[in-house]
Design an enzyme around this catalytic site. Structure first.
Site, PDB file in Angstrom:
ATOM      1  N   ASP A 173       0.846  -1.194   0.000  1.00  0.00           N
ATOM      2  CA  ASP A 173       0.000   0.000   0.000  1.00  0.00           C
ATOM      3  C   ASP A 173       0.883   1.246   0.000  1.00  0.00           C
ATOM      4  OD1 ASP A 173      -3.211   0.532   1.030  1.00  0.00           O
ATOM      5  OD2 ASP A 173      -1.789   2.203   1.121  1.00  0.00           O
ATOM      6  N   HIS A 215      -6.886  -5.917   2.316  1.00  0.00           N
ATOM      7  CA  HIS A 215      -5.737  -5.333   3.020  1.00  0.00           C
ATOM      8  C   HIS A 215      -5.142  -6.414   3.921  1.00  0.00           C
ATOM      9  CE1 HIS A 215      -6.785  -0.932   2.438  1.00  0.00           C
ATOM     10  NE2 HIS A 215      -7.985  -1.466   2.258  1.00  0.00           N
ATOM     11  N   ASN A 231     -12.759  -3.439   2.967  1.00  0.00           N
ATOM     12  CA  ASN A 231     -13.715  -2.346   3.116  1.00  0.00           C
ATOM     13  C   ASN A 231     -14.737  -2.414   1.987  1.00  0.00           C
ATOM     14  OD1 ASN A 231     -12.344  -1.313   5.361  1.00  0.00           O
ATOM     15  ND2 ASN A 231     -10.919  -0.181   4.058  1.00  0.00           N
ATOM     16  N   HIS A 256     -10.430  -5.218  -2.992  1.00  0.00           N
ATOM     17  CA  HIS A 256      -9.062  -5.453  -2.525  1.00  0.00           C
ATOM     18  C   HIS A 256      -9.085  -5.919  -1.086  1.00  0.00           C
ATOM     19  CE1 HIS A 256     -10.155  -1.200  -2.110  1.00  0.00           C
ATOM     20  NE2 HIS A 256      -9.438  -1.171  -1.002  1.00  0.00           N
ATOM     21  N   GLY A 280     -15.729   2.395   4.481  1.00  0.00           N
ATOM     22  CA  GLY A 280     -14.451   3.097   4.326  1.00  0.00           C
ATOM     23  C   GLY A 280     -13.745   2.809   3.021  1.00  0.00           C
ATOM     24  N   GLN A 281     -14.472   2.269   2.039  1.00  0.00           N
ATOM     25  CA  GLN A 281     -13.839   1.957   0.757  1.00  0.00           C
ATOM     26  C   GLN A 281     -13.602   3.229  -0.047  1.00  0.00           C
ATOM     27  OE1 GLN A 281     -16.107  -0.754  -1.711  1.00  0.00           O
ATOM     28  NE2 GLN A 281     -14.465  -0.956  -3.217  1.00  0.00           N
ATOM     29  N   SER A 282     -12.369   3.390  -0.537  1.00  0.00           N
ATOM     30  CA  SER A 282     -12.050   4.590  -1.326  1.00  0.00           C
ATOM     31  C   SER A 282     -11.704   4.278  -2.776  1.00  0.00           C
ATOM     32  CB  SER A 282     -10.899   5.368  -0.677  1.00  0.00           C
ATOM     33  OG  SER A 282      -9.719   4.588  -0.655  1.00  0.00           O
TER      34      SER A 282
HETATM   35  P1  AMP Z   1      -9.786   1.370   0.695  1.00  0.00           P
HETATM   36  O1  AMP Z   1      -9.906   2.618   1.536  1.00  0.00           O
HETATM   37  O2  AMP Z   1     -10.156   0.129   1.413  1.00  0.00           O
HETATM   38  O3  AMP Z   1     -10.511   1.531  -0.622  1.00  0.00           O
HETATM   39  O4  AMP Z   1      -8.241   1.219   0.408  1.00  0.00           O
HETATM   40  C1  AMP Z   1      -7.607   1.764  -0.702  1.00  0.00           C
HETATM   41  C2  AMP Z   1      -6.145   1.705  -0.418  1.00  0.00           C
HETATM   42  O5  AMP Z   1      -5.420   1.900  -1.630  1.00  0.00           O
HETATM   43  C3  AMP Z   1      -5.624   2.778   0.550  1.00  0.00           C
HETATM   44  O6  AMP Z   1      -5.038   2.142   1.681  1.00  0.00           O
HETATM   45  C4  AMP Z   1      -4.600   3.553  -0.280  1.00  0.00           C
HETATM   46  O7  AMP Z   1      -3.502   3.972   0.479  1.00  0.00           O
HETATM   47  C5  AMP Z   1      -4.228   2.540  -1.343  1.00  0.00           C
HETATM   48  N1  AMP Z   1      -3.732   3.078  -2.594  1.00  0.00           N
HETATM   49  C6  AMP Z   1      -4.280   4.042  -3.357  1.00  0.00           C
HETATM   50  N2  AMP Z   1      -3.546   4.254  -4.457  1.00  0.00           N
HETATM   51  C7  AMP Z   1      -2.498   3.390  -4.403  1.00  0.00           C
HETATM   52  C8  AMP Z   1      -1.364   3.133  -5.247  1.00  0.00           C
HETATM   53  N3  AMP Z   1      -1.156   3.785  -6.394  1.00  0.00           N
HETATM   54  N4  AMP Z   1      -0.487   2.172  -4.860  1.00  0.00           N
HETATM   55  C9  AMP Z   1      -0.680   1.497  -3.705  1.00  0.00           C
HETATM   56  N5  AMP Z   1      -1.721   1.698  -2.863  1.00  0.00           N
HETATM   57  C10 AMP Z   1      -2.610   2.642  -3.209  1.00  0.00           C
END
Ligand code: AMP
Length: 114
Positions: free
Chosen positions: A30, A102, A87, A100, A93-95
């Protein structure tokens, strides 16, 4: 629909050193680690999240967990313990809208999460 950042990583349009890849998924660190070990395991299939999955994805979902377990061993956090997080949606909390897992470890993590 525009590609998510994870789809661009899968398609090698954005560089991310892969620590695992197979026919079903890839894994990489990450970019904003929340623990000494913070790895993302991502299916090649474009599933937005768990809620977008069906029974046909059961084997794929199991595979993602199996890969995370193996990576935890490879990264020497299996014995000390680790947390797997998926998430799902806004309140989860999914962004990034690409499923994916974690893998977090290397420090103690409180429960319940904030
Ligand atoms: P979520 O909030 O569960 O959707 O997690 C998305 C994750 O993706 C976050 O922990 C970010 O830090 C990670 N993330 C976003 N862009 C990248 C990237 N280019 N390379 C690695 N991790 C990333």
């Amino acid at each position: 629909m525009s590609k998510t950042i994870f789809k661009k990583i899968i398609d090698r349009e954005i560089p991310a050193p892969l620590i695992h890849e197979d026919e079903l998924c890839v894994a990489f660190h990450d970019v904003s680690p929340q623990a000494p070990v913070h790895v993302l395991v991502i299916p090649r299939k474009e599933l937005i999240n768990l809620d977008a999955s069906t029974k046909d994805d059961s084997a794929l979902l199991g595979h993602l967990l199996s890969v995370a377990v193996q990576l935890a061993r490879d990264l020497n956090i299996a014995e000390s313990g680790y947390r797997l997080v998926i998430n799902n949606g806004r309140d989860g909390g999914q962004s990034v809208d690409h499923l994916h897992v974690h893998l977090l470890g290397g420090r103690h993590m409180a429960w319940p999460p904030g």
